[in-house]
Design a protein around this motif. Structure first.
Motif, PDB file in Angstrom:
ATOM      1  N   SER A 246       0.824  -1.211   0.000  1.00  0.00           N
ATOM      2  CA  SER A 246       0.000   0.000   0.000  1.00  0.00           C
ATOM      3  C   SER A 246       0.855   1.256   0.000  1.00  0.00           C
ATOM      4  CB  SER A 246      -0.931   0.004   1.218  1.00  0.00           C
ATOM      5  OG  SER A 246      -0.177  -0.104   2.427  1.00  0.00           O
ATOM      6  N   ALA A 247       1.987   1.220   0.718  1.00  0.00           N
ATOM      7  CA  ALA A 247       2.878   2.377   0.741  1.00  0.00           C
ATOM      8  C   ALA A 247       3.509   2.604  -0.624  1.00  0.00           C
ATOM      9  CB  ALA A 247       3.954   2.179   1.801  1.00  0.00           C
ATOM     10  N   LEU A 248       3.919   1.524  -1.272  1.00  0.00           N
ATOM     11  CA  LEU A 248       4.525   1.650  -2.596  1.00  0.00           C
ATOM     12  C   LEU A 248       3.511   2.143  -3.621  1.00  0.00           C
ATOM     13  CD1 LEU A 248       6.700  -1.589  -2.688  1.00  0.00           C
ATOM     14  CD2 LEU A 248       7.471   0.754  -2.292  1.00  0.00           C
ATOM     15  N   GLU A 249       2.279   1.640  -3.531  1.00  0.00           N
ATOM     16  CA  GLU A 249       1.243   2.055  -4.483  1.00  0.00           C
ATOM     17  C   GLU A 249       0.910   3.536  -4.337  1.00  0.00           C
ATOM     18  OE1 GLU A 249      -1.985  -0.545  -3.691  1.00  0.00           O
ATOM     19  OE2 GLU A 249      -0.990  -2.331  -4.523  1.00  0.00           O
ATOM     20  N   ALA A 250       0.973   4.040  -3.096  1.00  0.00           N
ATOM     21  CA  ALA A 250       0.643   5.442  -2.853  1.00  0.00           C
ATOM     22  C   ALA A 250       1.798   6.380  -3.204  1.00  0.00           C
ATOM     23  CB  ALA A 250       0.242   5.648  -1.395  1.00  0.00           C
ATOM     24  N   SER A 251       2.989   5.834  -3.425  1.00  0.00           N
ATOM     25  CA  SER A 251       4.150   6.660  -3.744  1.00  0.00           C
ATOM     26  C   SER A 251       4.287   6.825  -5.248  1.00  0.00           C
ATOM     27  CB  SER A 251       5.426   6.016  -3.184  1.00  0.00           C
ATOM     28  OG  SER A 251       5.796   4.894  -3.967  1.00  0.00           O
ATOM     29  N   ASP A 252       5.215   7.683  -5.635  1.00  0.00           N
ATOM     30  CA  ASP A 252       5.504   7.863  -7.056  1.00  0.00           C
ATOM     31  C   ASP A 252       6.804   7.160  -7.440  1.00  0.00           C
ATOM     32  OD1 ASP A 252       7.267   9.438  -5.683  1.00  0.00           O
ATOM     33  OD2 ASP A 252       6.868  11.276  -6.813  1.00  0.00           O
ATOM     34  N   LEU A 253       7.225   6.209  -6.629  1.00  0.00           N
ATOM     35  CA  LEU A 253       8.481   5.515  -6.892  1.00  0.00           C
ATOM     36  C   LEU A 253       8.331   4.567  -8.069  1.00  0.00           C
ATOM     37  CD1 LEU A 253       9.600   4.604  -3.253  1.00  0.00           C
ATOM     38  CD2 LEU A 253      10.406   6.506  -4.658  1.00  0.00           C
TER      39      LEU A 253
ATOM     40  N   GLU B  68      13.241   1.993  -8.305  1.00  0.00           N
ATOM     41  CA  GLU B  68      13.486   2.671  -7.035  1.00  0.00           C
ATOM     42  C   GLU B  68      12.911   1.885  -5.867  1.00  0.00           C
ATOM     43  OE1 GLU B  68      13.299   7.357  -7.580  1.00  0.00           O
ATOM     44  OE2 GLU B  68      11.647   6.353  -8.636  1.00  0.00           O
ATOM     45  N   ALA B  69      11.733   1.305  -6.066  1.00  0.00           N
ATOM     46  CA  ALA B  69      11.073   0.567  -4.991  1.00  0.00           C
ATOM     47  C   ALA B  69      11.858  -0.667  -4.575  1.00  0.00           C
ATOM     48  CB  ALA B  69       9.663   0.165  -5.419  1.00  0.00           C
ATOM     49  N   GLY B  70      12.792  -1.108  -5.401  1.00  0.00           N
ATOM     50  CA  GLY B  70      13.608  -2.268  -5.074  1.00  0.00           C
ATOM     51  C   GLY B  70      14.896  -1.935  -4.356  1.00  0.00           C
ATOM     52  N   LEU B  71      15.094  -0.661  -3.989  1.00  0.00           N
ATOM     53  CA  LEU B  71      16.333  -0.238  -3.349  1.00  0.00           C
ATOM     54  C   LEU B  71      16.054   0.266  -1.937  1.00  0.00           C
ATOM     55  CD1 LEU B  71      18.110   1.631  -6.278  1.00  0.00           C
ATOM     56  CD2 LEU B  71      18.603  -0.651  -5.395  1.00  0.00           C
ATOM     57  N   ALA B  72      16.676  -0.370  -0.956  1.00  0.00           N
ATOM     58  CA  ALA B  72      16.444   0.001   0.439  1.00  0.00           C
ATOM     59  C   ALA B  72      16.869   1.432   0.739  1.00  0.00           C
ATOM     60  CB  ALA B  72      17.198  -0.972   1.346  1.00  0.00           C
ATOM     61  N   CYS B  73      17.929   1.910   0.082  1.00  0.00           N
ATOM     62  CA  CYS B  73      18.395   3.272   0.334  1.00  0.00           C
ATOM     63  C   CYS B  73      17.334   4.299  -0.052  1.00  0.00           C
ATOM     64  CB  CYS B  73      19.703   3.544  -0.398  1.00  0.00           C
ATOM     65  SG  CYS B  73      19.657   3.244  -2.179  1.00  0.00           S
ATOM     66  N   VAL B  74      16.607   4.036  -1.128  1.00  0.00           N
ATOM     67  CA  VAL B  74      15.534   4.930  -1.562  1.00  0.00           C
ATOM     68  C   VAL B  74      14.365   4.860  -0.589  1.00  0.00           C
ATOM     69  CG1 VAL B  74      13.851   5.399  -3.385  1.00  0.00           C
ATOM     70  CG2 VAL B  74      16.205   4.784  -3.980  1.00  0.00           C
ATOM     71  N   LEU B  75      14.014   3.652  -0.146  1.00  0.00           N
ATOM     72  CA  LEU B  75      12.888   3.483   0.766  1.00  0.00           C
ATOM     73  C   LEU B  75      13.156   4.146   2.115  1.00  0.00           C
ATOM     74  CD1 LEU B  75      12.020  -0.247  -0.004  1.00  0.00           C
ATOM     75  CD2 LEU B  75      11.033   1.824  -1.011  1.00  0.00           C
TER      76      LEU B  75
ATOM     77  N   ARG C 256      19.294   4.699 -15.640  1.00  0.00           N
ATOM     78  CA  ARG C 256      18.807   4.831 -17.013  1.00  0.00           C
ATOM     79  C   ARG C 256      17.477   5.572 -17.081  1.00  0.00           C
ATOM     80  NH1 ARG C 256      21.761   2.400 -20.826  1.00  0.00           N
ATOM     81  NH2 ARG C 256      23.105   0.643 -20.305  1.00  0.00           N
ATOM     82  N   THR C 257      16.785   5.703 -15.945  1.00  0.00           N
ATOM     83  CA  THR C 257      15.552   6.494 -15.900  1.00  0.00           C
ATOM     84  C   THR C 257      15.830   7.962 -15.606  1.00  0.00           C
ATOM     85  OG1 THR C 257      15.170   6.193 -13.517  1.00  0.00           O
ATOM     86  CG2 THR C 257      14.371   4.455 -14.997  1.00  0.00           C
ATOM     87  N   GLY C 258      17.102   8.298 -15.381  1.00  0.00           N
ATOM     88  CA  GLY C 258      17.449   9.676 -15.048  1.00  0.00           C
ATOM     89  C   GLY C 258      17.353   9.982 -13.567  1.00  0.00           C
TER      90      GLY C 258
END
Length: 416
Positions: free
Chosen positions: A311-318, A322-329, A391-393
């Motif tokens: 639910s947190a990932l769905e509500a984010s714009d990640l 990005e969602a697969g990287l702990a540093c981003v989370l 690669r996504t910038g």
């Protein structure tokens, strides 16, 4: 595809003394005590150029005069012609002795939106002002930028092996036990090196500030022929010595209910593991899982693994990458969402966030402040995940990667 060519070079000579006493780590990982030890080891150590003593602007003039003086004395000498070089590091990792090999070459500067050179971390204004003043005064690039090449057919690594039969022009073993060797690439092998290293785009591993500084210098001094490129140490992504270590986070000044707050964004799995064991487990399954251990209300909390809620990932714009990287989370859900802080830079400047290679140090200390404390243990970023994000910038939060060991200064200098 990146544009790579042979480079002009200024090299240490035998008059400089033992090469083991001449190399220095990149400027941004040298503290005052380390700089003092390097200067005491040799008056010709590269630290005298990359971290000159004193305050601005005098320190930049000091470095420029020192470079000119060492050339006059024959401590340094320009190479007779442009060339490619190979660089080999041999070091200890997890109980084994392994090596990493790189091509030292000139990489033509290009803006990031051209897609030839890709960054992965954000930069800051202060270091770029400092490096620009130093580079302008010395009219030289004093440290190689660490690049990673896709090298799909692994040709770069194969070619480096072909140069191993020649004698090194620099051989050193530094105080950290790392062995360093630099060799010239024979003329008949240079076309193959250029084709392999420049077959795809390059990723900046270390040296974002220096790359952006070089872009600015090119704009300011377009008449300098050497300003169109930057000195690069290019490593194949398939190199067995391409090591990315985790950098853990410690937060201080947390509200006493911080463990409960985490439940909004993460599924929590308690564990009986200590910090080193948690870090080892995270290293075996890199991705989006975070380890946490700390104290709240004056009492220790039970260590746990955190996994982002769908639910947190769905509500984010990640993005999925990005969602697969702990540093981003950590940056998004812990710092920004849960604590309402302005990201890692703000939290570090406020004294609430510190970074640690050692998980035990992350747990035991490193930041001041009052209130609850917590160590957030992160897995290392794997190279393929890094490519997917850049690669996504997208640029990652500070201290998302730690490439080890560092590529030192002093292997060669590049005149502009």
């Amino acid at each position: 595809m990146a544009d790579i060519s042979a480079t002009a070079a200024i090299l240490y000579t035998a008059a400089a003394g033992d090469a083991s006493c001449l190399l220095a780590p990149p400027y941004d990982v040298i503290d005052d005590d380390h700089a003092r030890r390097l200067r005491e080891a040799s008056g010709q150590n590269a630290v005298g150029l990359i971290l000159p003593e004193g305050d601005p602007p005098g320190r930049y003039e000091l470095a420029a005069n020192r470079l000119a003086h060492w050339l006059d004395l024959g401590i340094l000498a320009p190479a007779e012609h442009d060339a490619l070089y190979t660089y080999r590091q041999e070091f200890n990792h997890d109980g084994d002795r392994i090596s990493r090999e790189a091509l030292l070459a000139a990489v033509e500067l290009s803006d990031f939106d051209e897609g030839k050179v890709l960054p992965h971390e954000t930069t800051h204004h202060g270091p770029k002002v400092d490096r620009l003043a130093l580079m302008t005064a010395c009219r030289a690039q004093l440290s190689p930028i660490f690049f990673i090449a896709r090298d799909p057919d692994r040709g770069l690594g194969y070619l480096v092996d072909q140069t191993r039969t020649s004698l090194p022009i620099l051989e050193a073993t530094t105080e950290d036990g790392i062995k360093h060797e630099v060799r010239r690439v024979p003329a008949d092998l240079q076309p193959g090196f250029l084709a392999s290293a420049g077959r795809d785009d390059l990723l900046i591993a270390d040296g974002h500030h220096r790359y952006e500084t070089a872009l600015e210098l090119q704009r300011q001094q377009p008449q300098w022929p050497g300003a169109r490129a930057v000195l690069g140490a290019i490593v194949s992504e398939h190199d067995a010595g391409l090591i990315i270590r985790a950098t853990h986070r410690r937060l201080a000044g947390l509200p006493d209910d911080w463990p409960d707050r985490l439940e909004k964004w993460f599924e929590i799995e308690p564990t009986e593991s200590d910090a080193p064991s948690m870090a080892e487990e995270l290293a075996r399954r890199p991705g989006s899982t975070i380890g946490v251990a700390g104290a709240a209300g004056g009492a220790p909390t039970r260590p746990a693994f955190l996994r982002p809620r769908a639910s947190a990932l769905e509500a984010s714009d990640l993005s999925a990458a990005e969602a697969g990287l702990a540093c981003v989370l950590f940056d998004r859900f812990v710092l920004r969402e849960m604590l309402g802080l302005g990201g890692a830079d703000w939290a570090a400047a406020a004294g609430l966030l510190s970074y640690h290679q050692d998980p035990l140090l992350a747990v035991s200390g490193g930041t001041g402040g009052t209130g609850g404390t917590a160590a957030f243990l992160l897995p290392p970023v794997v190279i393929e995940s890094l490519w997917e994000v850049v690669r996504t910038g997208t640029r990652l939060p500070p201290k998302s990667t730690y490439f080890a060991p560092k590529v030192p200064s002093g292997l060669l200098f590049r005149p502009l």
